[in-house]
Write an enzyme that holds these catalytic residues in place. Sequence first.
Site, PDB file in Angstrom:
ATOM      1  N   LYS A  37       0.811  -1.239  -0.187  1.00  0.00           N
ATOM      2  CA  LYS A  37      -0.222  -0.055   0.239  1.00  0.00           C
ATOM      3  C   LYS A  37       0.833   0.887   0.367  1.00  0.00           C
ATOM      4  O   LYS A  37       0.684   2.413  -1.007  1.00  0.00           O
ATOM      5  CB  LYS A  37      -0.772  -0.109   1.143  1.00  0.00           C
ATOM      6  CG  LYS A  37      -1.201   1.061   1.413  1.00  0.00           C
ATOM      7  CD  LYS A  37      -2.360   0.752   2.427  1.00  0.00           C
ATOM      8  CE  LYS A  37      -2.042   1.845   3.877  1.00  0.00           C
ATOM      9  NZ  LYS A  37      -1.436   2.662   5.052  1.00  0.00           N
ATOM     10  N   ASN A  38       1.859   1.576   1.028  1.00  0.00           N
ATOM     11  CA  ASN A  38       2.553   2.698   0.978  1.00  0.00           C
ATOM     12  C   ASN A  38       3.601   2.963   0.533  1.00  0.00           C
ATOM     13  O   ASN A  38       4.476   3.589   0.123  1.00  0.00           O
ATOM     14  CB  ASN A  38       3.464   2.791   2.987  1.00  0.00           C
ATOM     15  CG  ASN A  38       2.331   2.584   3.273  1.00  0.00           C
ATOM     16  OD1 ASN A  38       0.733   3.065   2.990  1.00  0.00           O
ATOM     17  ND2 ASN A  38       2.220   2.008   4.498  1.00  0.00           N
ATOM     18  N   CYS A 130      -5.173  12.644  12.164  1.00  0.00           N
ATOM     19  CA  CYS A 130      -5.867  11.045  12.151  1.00  0.00           C
ATOM     20  C   CYS A 130      -6.268  10.379  13.500  1.00  0.00           C
ATOM     21  O   CYS A 130      -5.158  11.575  14.591  1.00  0.00           O
ATOM     22  CB  CYS A 130      -5.739  10.295  11.523  1.00  0.00           C
ATOM     23  SG  CYS A 130      -4.001   9.799  11.272  1.00  0.00           S
ATOM     24  N   ARG A 135       0.366  14.246  12.259  1.00  0.00           N
ATOM     25  CA  ARG A 135       0.398  14.755  11.129  1.00  0.00           C
ATOM     26  C   ARG A 135       0.849  15.906  10.196  1.00  0.00           C
ATOM     27  O   ARG A 135      -0.336  16.160   9.354  1.00  0.00           O
ATOM     28  CB  ARG A 135      -0.804  13.844  10.370  1.00  0.00           C
ATOM     29  CG  ARG A 135      -1.043  12.820  11.391  1.00  0.00           C
ATOM     30  CD  ARG A 135      -0.193  11.184  11.217  1.00  0.00           C
ATOM     31  NE  ARG A 135       0.378  10.571   9.894  1.00  0.00           N
ATOM     32  CZ  ARG A 135       0.264   9.559   9.369  1.00  0.00           C
ATOM     33  NH1 ARG A 135      -1.321   9.041   9.636  1.00  0.00           N
ATOM     34  NH2 ARG A 135       0.298   9.533   8.163  1.00  0.00           N
ATOM     35  N   ASP A 318       4.457   0.845  11.662  1.00  0.00           N
ATOM     36  CA  ASP A 318       2.542   0.360  11.420  1.00  0.00           C
ATOM     37  C   ASP A 318       2.665  -0.987  12.391  1.00  0.00           C
ATOM     38  O   ASP A 318       1.982  -2.202  11.862  1.00  0.00           O
ATOM     39  CB  ASP A 318       3.333   0.195  10.180  1.00  0.00           C
ATOM     40  CG  ASP A 318       3.116   1.754   9.711  1.00  0.00           C
ATOM     41  OD1 ASP A 318       3.171   1.233   8.914  1.00  0.00           O
ATOM     42  OD2 ASP A 318       2.684   2.640  10.456  1.00  0.00           O
ATOM     43  N   ARG A 410      -8.481  -0.542   4.507  1.00  0.00           N
ATOM     44  CA  ARG A 410      -7.796   0.448   4.635  1.00  0.00           C
ATOM     45  C   ARG A 410      -6.530  -0.298   3.661  1.00  0.00           C
ATOM     46  O   ARG A 410      -6.100   0.006   2.382  1.00  0.00           O
ATOM     47  CB  ARG A 410      -7.292   1.285   4.515  1.00  0.00           C
ATOM     48  CG  ARG A 410      -8.731   2.656   5.211  1.00  0.00           C
ATOM     49  CD  ARG A 410      -8.217   3.779   6.523  1.00  0.00           C
ATOM     50  NE  ARG A 410      -7.687   4.310   5.027  1.00  0.00           N
ATOM     51  CZ  ARG A 410      -6.145   4.923   5.811  1.00  0.00           C
ATOM     52  NH1 ARG A 410      -6.935   5.484   7.513  1.00  0.00           N
ATOM     53  NH2 ARG A 410      -5.589   5.738   5.429  1.00  0.00           N
TER      54      ARG A 410
HETATM   55  C1  EPZ Z   1       4.365   6.725   6.065  1.00  0.00           C
HETATM   56  O1  EPZ Z   1       3.217   7.678   6.285  1.00  0.00           O
HETATM   57  C2  EPZ Z   1       3.081   5.553   5.705  1.00  0.00           C
HETATM   58  N1  EPZ Z   1       1.684   6.129   4.524  1.00  0.00           N
HETATM   59  C3  EPZ Z   1       2.883   5.338   7.072  1.00  0.00           C
HETATM   60  O2  EPZ Z   1       1.607   4.372   7.427  1.00  0.00           O
HETATM   61  C4  EPZ Z   1       3.654   5.567   8.401  1.00  0.00           C
HETATM   62  O3  EPZ Z   1       3.499   4.943   9.748  1.00  0.00           O
HETATM   63  C5  EPZ Z   1       4.826   6.404   8.484  1.00  0.00           C
HETATM   64  O4  EPZ Z   1       4.985   6.803   6.881  1.00  0.00           O
HETATM   65  C6  EPZ Z   1       6.412   6.197   9.194  1.00  0.00           C
HETATM   66  O5  EPZ Z   1       6.832   4.853   8.663  1.00  0.00           O
HETATM   67  C7  EPZ Z   1       2.269   6.034   4.076  1.00  0.00           C
HETATM   68  O6  EPZ Z   1       3.837   5.744   3.401  1.00  0.00           O
HETATM   69  C8  EPZ Z   1       0.853   6.201   3.314  1.00  0.00           C
HETATM   70  P1  EPZ Z   1       6.067  10.589   8.140  1.00  0.00           P
HETATM   71  P2  EPZ Z   1       3.627   9.301   6.294  1.00  0.00           P
HETATM   72  O7  EPZ Z   1       6.153  11.614   7.388  1.00  0.00           O
HETATM   73  O8  EPZ Z   1       4.711  10.047   5.901  1.00  0.00           O
HETATM   74  C9  EPZ Z   1       5.648  13.604  11.633  1.00  0.00           C
HETATM   75  C10 EPZ Z   1       0.019   3.136   7.463  1.00  0.00           C
HETATM   76  O9  EPZ Z   1      -0.042   2.519   9.089  1.00  0.00           O
HETATM   77  N2  EPZ Z   1       6.278  14.917  10.395  1.00  0.00           N
HETATM   78  O10 EPZ Z   1       7.236   9.917   8.058  1.00  0.00           O
HETATM   79  O11 EPZ Z   1       2.625  10.211   7.269  1.00  0.00           O
HETATM   80  C11 EPZ Z   1       5.097  12.924  12.123  1.00  0.00           C
HETATM   81  O12 EPZ Z   1       4.298  13.724  12.080  1.00  0.00           O
HETATM   82  C12 EPZ Z   1       0.272   4.729   7.613  1.00  0.00           C
HETATM   83  O13 EPZ Z   1      -0.070   2.117   6.576  1.00  0.00           O
HETATM   84  C13 EPZ Z   1       6.245  15.763  10.264  1.00  0.00           C
HETATM   85  O14 EPZ Z   1       6.581  16.486  11.867  1.00  0.00           O
HETATM   86  O15 EPZ Z   1       4.935   9.569   8.447  1.00  0.00           O
HETATM   87  C14 EPZ Z   1       5.213  11.612  12.356  1.00  0.00           C
HETATM   88  O16 EPZ Z   1       4.741  12.041  14.203  1.00  0.00           O
HETATM   89  C15 EPZ Z   1       0.329   4.942   8.952  1.00  0.00           C
HETATM   90  N3  EPZ Z   1       6.093  16.939   9.444  1.00  0.00           N
HETATM   91  C16 EPZ Z   1       6.685  11.453  12.008  1.00  0.00           C
HETATM   92  O17 EPZ Z   1       7.452  12.443  11.019  1.00  0.00           O
HETATM   93  C17 EPZ Z   1       6.059  16.672   8.279  1.00  0.00           C
HETATM   94  O18 EPZ Z   1       6.232  17.009   7.286  1.00  0.00           O
HETATM   95  C18 EPZ Z   1       6.696  10.848  10.410  1.00  0.00           C
HETATM   96  O19 EPZ Z   1       5.677  10.938   9.825  1.00  0.00           O
HETATM   97  C19 EPZ Z   1       6.156  14.840   8.151  1.00  0.00           C
HETATM   98  C20 EPZ Z   1       5.576  14.629   8.923  1.00  0.00           C
END
Ligand code: EPZ
Length: 435
Positions: A37-38, A130, A135, A318, A410
């Site tokens: 998915k990711n 969410c 996020r 995850d 999802r």
């Molecule tokens: C991706 O989300 C995945 N989703 C998530 O999977 C996964 O948990 C996450 O990466 C971490 O591995 C997809 O790839 C579609 P991040 P993403 O940006 O990109 C902070 C699932 O269950 N952050 O790495 O949204 C954020 O708040 C989902 O399949 C900022 O502060 O994750 C979080 O605390 C859930 N500023 C941390 O970084 C930003 O601009 C990790 O977020 C972006 C992120």
Amino acid sequence: MIFKTACLLTGGDPSKLELFVNNRTRLTGEVTVSSSKNAILPILAASLLTDEEVQIDRVPSIKDVIIITELIHNLGSGIEKKENKIIFRAAQVGTSPDYELVRQIRASFLVAGPLLARHGAIKIALPGGCAIGTRPIDLHLKGFRALGAGIGLSGGNVIASSSGLKGNHIYLDFPSVGATENIMMAAALAKGTTYIENAALEPEVVDLANFINTMGGRISGAGRNVIRIEGVKRLHGSHYTAIADRIEAGTYMVAAAATGGDITIKNVIPEHVKAVTAKLIESGAQVAEGRDKIRVKRDGAIKPLYLKTLPYPGFPTDMQAQFMAYLSCADGSSVITESVFENRFMHVPELSRMGAKIKAESRTAIIKGVKELSGTRVKATDLRAGAALLIGALMAKGTSIISNSEHIDRGYENIVDKLNGLGADIYRQEEESRH
Ligand code: EPZ
């Protein structure tokens, strides 16, 4: 269209479907993992980087894919579906994705980078928070600004414009997966070269870079801390299949150990689930790796663990909820620290309803192992919490009913059929209308 399609997936209005899990089950047999998915979600977004035909094979039938495909179609891209193949022809696309669709899943924001690269202008809804945290998207916007885009926020939308993106050095304060992917896509068509420092190392980031390179992109270093993107004038079409879903694989791996079963997971990349394998072995399970399959079994006691979630290649956030369900019946107390998201313990009260003894404070949870869980009515709050409740229900004595089961659909293709194929007794039912 979306819900109708999603209903085709789950055979009923997903917001009204409950999963009935009858009694604990020792899962045995073989299961094949779907495409990630990711990995697929950013790859579908990247199809907007070209006006030529892009074909993606083995696309999983999951709700997030349906929504982002609908969003890309709504932008004007031609879409043709043939079984599990999707063909995109983004000859003419708009600059402003549908507000409601973007609000539905955070990953929709991944179309921002491609549209900015393609059109030099976008108006896109701020992604909703969410269940697992606020996020933010500050790192995405930091990257777009560094590439020369002017960014404004108005009426819940991000408005960005540029007279042509230019390569730059971008340092990510946190190795954000989404920010790394969005900036990579925007930089692919920028003038000059971009370096993303402290980039996310996840396999899905590498898969996206590989996909863009099949379109004529010039990206190197994906999977390492610094990614180099040499902008090109245009990108051409491609025909691609994404990597296997390492989190789906990990979920079946821990389900095997949690139920004292014996499962062979096929179409998996063992390298991508190294941290999960290591912690399962530490907990007393046996894990045997093949080239593209992994066998997991457990017949002794579950040993308690110390777990801390970290960016890849650390233990994946995850997989945290699923391991919490597993460790709820360990022979002793475990400690889980969630270092990636600030609110990813929504499954704790639900697992506690099954009899788990869990004390969660801020980002740390202590799980005192109990002899067994008891089936009861529980509610899925997000995708991985839903998977954890399914595992808990398969461990529990008696029937469990999981409401809001659409969260699980999802990210897990055909999960009911796949689990029933391993010996489970699960069925869906419309939620009785309760006053
Ligand atoms: C991706 O989300 C995945 N989703 C998530 O999977 C996964 O948990 C996450 O990466 C971490 O591995 C997809 O790839 C579609 P991040 P993403 O940006 O990109 C902070 C699932 O269950 N952050 O790495 O949204 C954020 O708040 C989902 O399949 C900022 O502060 O994750 C979080 O605390 C859930 N500023 C941390 O970084 C930003 O601009 C990790 O977020 C972006 C992120």
